[in-house]
Design a protein around this motif. Sequence first.
Motif, PDB file in Angstrom:
ATOM      1  N   THR A 156       0.835  -1.202   0.000  1.00 55.24           N
ATOM      2  CA  THR A 156       0.000   0.000   0.000  1.00 55.24           C
ATOM      3  C   THR A 156       0.872   1.254   0.000  1.00 55.24           C
ATOM      4  N   ILE A 161      -4.694  -2.225   5.229  1.00 47.84           N
ATOM      5  CA  ILE A 161      -4.557  -1.385   4.036  1.00 47.84           C
ATOM      6  C   ILE A 161      -5.037   0.034   4.309  1.00 47.84           C
ATOM      7  N   SER A 184      -2.776   3.447   4.257  1.00 46.54           N
ATOM      8  CA  SER A 184      -3.125   4.590   3.403  1.00 46.54           C
ATOM      9  C   SER A 184      -3.199   5.871   4.215  1.00 46.54           C
ATOM     10  N   PRO A 241      -6.135   0.966  -2.060  1.00 50.31           N
ATOM     11  CA  PRO A 241      -5.967  -0.133  -3.021  1.00 50.31           C
ATOM     12  C   PRO A 241      -7.143  -1.106  -2.954  1.00 50.31           C
TER      13      PRO A 241
END
Length: 257
Positions: free
Chosen positions: A100, A135, A139, A148
Amino acid sequence: MRIPRCYLDHPMATGQEIPLDERTHRHVVQVLRLRAGAPLILFNGQGGEYTATLVQAERRASRVRVEAHAPRDTQPPLPITLVQGISKGDHMDFALQKATELGVSRIQPVISQRTVGGDNEQRLAKKMTHWLGIIISASEQCGRNEIPHLLPPQPLEGWLSEYGATPDNPDLGLVLDPMAPSNLTDITVKPASVTLLIGPEGGLEEREIGQAIHVGMRQARLGPRILRTETAGMATLAVLQALWGDLGSCRHTIKEP
């Protein structure tokens, strides 16, 4: 003080007041212990980010007021799909976190011959929820304004058949193999997109590598050493981004001594 960034899966507009979801509320109020009046940066994956102010910070509920939109584009210029053999515990978490941060567009977990526990659907469903949290957190931390796309796990053989079924695919498919005849950096033509296949602990079996080659993927090695699954993806993605992605822009900003 650094302003916290938070992903909020909610439509946003300037002047709107919206509640924080349970995950974000817990992080902002219970972990960071922010109080009403604290600034935040919010993003929802729909483009750009928003400045916001925490207007309610109670034990069980919190709300923010959206102040302004900043159209900051963090979309990677090179679309990369990471096809990651499911590995155990922290190894998979690390692989997804770093992927990520390094700008992958999609992540496809796959079940290969050496995957442990890949046949338990209930366990995989729980892992999907956990992986999505990894994830999102990555981010938030790295400054991405898009998340993603995490695809549902599937058997490697099934994924390969789908990949090979696309005629005239302009994508550069790479299967990382320490025994490959050529190095990743031997590729000289910039691709439109990249799909990177990484095996789990113990790597891919020779038959699986052969299947990947059969559907149009290209073997590539990364130096003379055998890398762990979580290191292999991170290192390869860094090279890809330096060659053809947004890490390549770094060389234009470094001044000579």
